[in-house]
Design an enzyme around this catalytic site. Structure first.
Site, PDB file in Angstrom:
ATOM      1  N   ASP A  11       7.998   3.818   2.795  1.00 33.33           N
ATOM      2  CA  ASP A  11       8.128   2.359   2.845  1.00 33.33           C
ATOM      3  C   ASP A  11       9.610   2.045   2.931  1.00 33.33           C
ATOM      4  O   ASP A  11      10.367   2.326   1.989  1.00 33.33           O
ATOM      5  CB  ASP A  11       7.534   1.723   1.590  1.00 33.33           C
ATOM      6  CG  ASP A  11       6.022   1.846   1.536  1.00 33.33           C
ATOM      7  OD1 ASP A  11       5.381   1.741   2.603  1.00 33.33           O
ATOM      8  OD2 ASP A  11       5.477   2.043   0.439  1.00 33.33           O
ATOM      9  N   ASP A 130      -4.438  -4.110   4.231  1.00 34.00           N
ATOM     10  CA  ASP A 130      -4.076  -4.240   2.817  1.00 34.00           C
ATOM     11  C   ASP A 130      -5.083  -5.162   2.146  1.00 34.00           C
ATOM     12  O   ASP A 130      -5.235  -6.321   2.563  1.00 34.00           O
ATOM     13  CB  ASP A 130      -2.671  -4.826   2.664  1.00 34.00           C
ATOM     14  CG  ASP A 130      -1.601  -3.949   3.301  1.00 34.00           C
ATOM     15  OD1 ASP A 130      -1.816  -2.722   3.393  1.00 34.00           O
ATOM     16  OD2 ASP A 130      -0.557  -4.498   3.714  1.00 34.00           O
TER      17      ASP A 130
END
Length: 251
Positions: A11, A130
């Site tokens: 990330d 998500d």
């Protein structure tokens, strides 16, 4: 039998790898290029690189970093963040990505999945989803978890697969960074309802959590970040454990 895959996730924010809990409270975890090279040597099956603020900041992905990471590794490489049109996908594939992860953009324009699959192949088109449990249902969030949508997780994943996504990268926002284990219940629902491979993401905290995702939820791959970034769990040790427990993995 197809081997199950272990996938570290980078990330990236402002050029550095970060990790948080439930998508917030981010801390620095190192250089994306250095970590990518390490994982390639340590036996990771693939690598995921997500520019986590690109969509929210309405900018393109850091393509120079993608190029540097691609040069440092010898494993398949998925890239996501800030991708809104076909020319973005083409540029990233040319920069060295093997697959493209699409999230916010395909929620805004569902046809982008179909167009990507048609032009670049389903094998290069990953739908990243998500989800967060809200009011007794799994809702889909975009823009790095900042914005709730009207979509529900299972319905959206099925549509993404039907539209041509070759893989689903499913992240539980509730489990992210908690080390409490993957959301096995939702993962099992998902793998029972789609025919494309599913990557489990969010919540890995022990070897047992990976085993549960493979055995109890039939995940095709497990993604993790902080466990690997901070040397809590070496990939080789994890794979030996999985093999000893009947999971087909590459060692």
């Amino acid at each position: 039998m197809l081997c199950k895959r272990i996938i570290p996730c980078l990330d990236v924010k402002e050029g550095r790898v970060v990790k948080g809990t439930n998508f917030v409270n981010l801390i620095d975890a190192g250089s994306p290029v250095e970590l990518a090279e390490r994982y390639s040597k340590e036996g990771a099956d693939e690598l995921v690189f997500l520019d986590i603020t690109a969509s929210a900041e309405k900018r393109k992905i850091l393509i120079h970093l993608v190029e540097e990471v691609a040069k440092a590794i010898r494993i398949p490489f998925t890239v996501g963040g800030g991708i809104s049109e076909l020319k973005d996908i083409e540029a990233l594939l040319k920069a060295g990505a093997d697959k493209i992860s699409l999230n916010s953009s395909i929620v805004k324009d569902h046809n982008l999945i179909t167009e990507s699959a048609r032009q670049f192949g389903s094998q290069a088109t990953v739908a990243a989803v998500d989800v967060k449990f809200v009011n007794k249902q799994y809702k889909v969030f975009i823009k790095g978890g900042r914005e709730e949508t009207d979509l529900t997780g299972l319905v959206w994943c099925k549509e993404a697969a039907d539209r041509g996504a070759g893989e689903i990268l499913l992240t539980s926002m509730d489990r992210d960074g908690t080390k409490e284990g993957y959301d096995i219940n939702f993962l099992k629902q998902l793998t029972d309802n789609v025919t494309v491979p599913v990557i489990a993401s969010g919540g890995a905290g022990s070897k047992l959590h990976f085993l549960e995702a493979f055995k109890n939820a039939n995940a095709d791959a497990c993604l993790a970040a902080s466990l690997f970034h901070f040397n809590i769990l070496p990939i080789k040790d994890l794979k030996i454990f999985l093999k000893d427990n009947g999971i087909a993995v590459r060692i």
